[in-house]
Design an enzyme around this catalytic site. Structure first.
Site, PDB file in Angstrom:
ATOM      1  N   LEU A  79      35.214  -4.706 -51.684  1.00  0.00           N
ATOM      2  CA  LEU A  79      34.345  -5.695 -52.294  1.00  0.00           C
ATOM      3  C   LEU A  79      33.589  -4.937 -53.376  1.00  0.00           C
ATOM      4  O   LEU A  79      33.086  -3.840 -53.113  1.00  0.00           O
ATOM      5  CB  LEU A  79      33.361  -6.268 -51.270  1.00  0.00           C
ATOM      6  N   ASP A  80      33.528  -5.500 -54.583  1.00  0.00           N
ATOM      7  CA  ASP A  80      32.837  -4.771 -55.639  1.00  0.00           C
ATOM      8  C   ASP A  80      31.349  -4.652 -55.316  1.00  0.00           C
ATOM      9  O   ASP A  80      30.839  -5.274 -54.389  1.00  0.00           O
ATOM     10  CB  ASP A  80      33.110  -5.396 -57.015  1.00  0.00           C
ATOM     11  N   GLU A  81      30.664  -3.853 -56.076  1.00  0.00           N
ATOM     12  CA  GLU A  81      29.263  -3.528 -55.805  1.00  0.00           C
ATOM     13  C   GLU A  81      28.382  -4.775 -55.720  1.00  0.00           C
ATOM     14  O   GLU A  81      27.464  -4.842 -54.922  1.00  0.00           O
ATOM     15  CB  GLU A  81      28.757  -2.592 -56.910  1.00  0.00           C
TER      16      GLU A  81
END
Length: 190
Positions: A47-49
């Site tokens: 999951l991206d930041e």
């Protein structure tokens, strides 16, 4: 030594990885801050930041490969900017063209629908703009591929950028009532 598996609620602002020696990332937050994980642990997918929600961790690379292959559905709740149209939902369902690795890529057909009410999710650590700035819509997106920032790129492609993105399910594993930062050891995923 037997394999170890965990499900976590990845908080907003954390990277889906463990401490890096990269000096540019010294101020970033890593998953290891949430729990004392065993040696060899890895995130299954990412999951991206700026995304949050369900993330699976394992010490078994074969399980990671299986889940990352296109055999397992992943469901996301996305808060999008604006009152999304039926036309945009139809486009998302059929697949849209996004940029991936410097090339155009058409996403595979997926299941997309509008949520009738806001989901019961924990409050995000960073404030999201409020209704004074115009309408927003919660949608559910279920897909079985996982290109970099795919859901965000898809909603932008149809004119409704994502303001908040939460993964709520991977296969038959649901986030249920987990709270931000929760870590739960599990015996097996599937």
């Amino acid at each position: 030594m037997p394999d170890k598996h965990f499900i976590i609620y990845k908080p907003y602002g954390f990277l889906s990885q463990f401490l890096s020696n990269d000096s540019k990332q010294q101020k970033k937050k890593f998953l290891g801050e949430l729990h004392n994980f065993p040696e060899g642990i890895m995130a299954i997918g990412r999951l991206d930041e700026k995304s949050e929600g369900l993330l699976l961790l394992t010490t078994n690379g074969k399980i990671s490969d299986y889940i990352n292959s296109q055999k397992v559905d992943k469901q996301y709740y996305a808060l999008v900017d604006g009152a999304i149209t039926n036309e945009a939902i139809a486009q998302l369902k059929q697949g849209v063209e996004i940029g991936f690795n410097g090339k155009k890529y058409k996403t595979k057909p997926c299941d997309v629908y509008v949520l009738n009410e806001a989901p019961n999710l924990p409050t995000r650590s960073k404030k999201i703009r409020d209704a004074r700035h115009g309408p927003t819509t919660w949608i559910s997106v279920t897909l079985n591929e996982g290109k970099f920032r795919q859901v965000r790129k898809m909603t932008s492609a149809v004119g409704f950028p994502t303001l908040r993105l939460v993964r709520v399910r991977v296969g038959n594993i649901h986030i249920n009532n987990m709270q931000v930062g929760d870590v739960k050891p599990v015996e097996v995923f599937f």
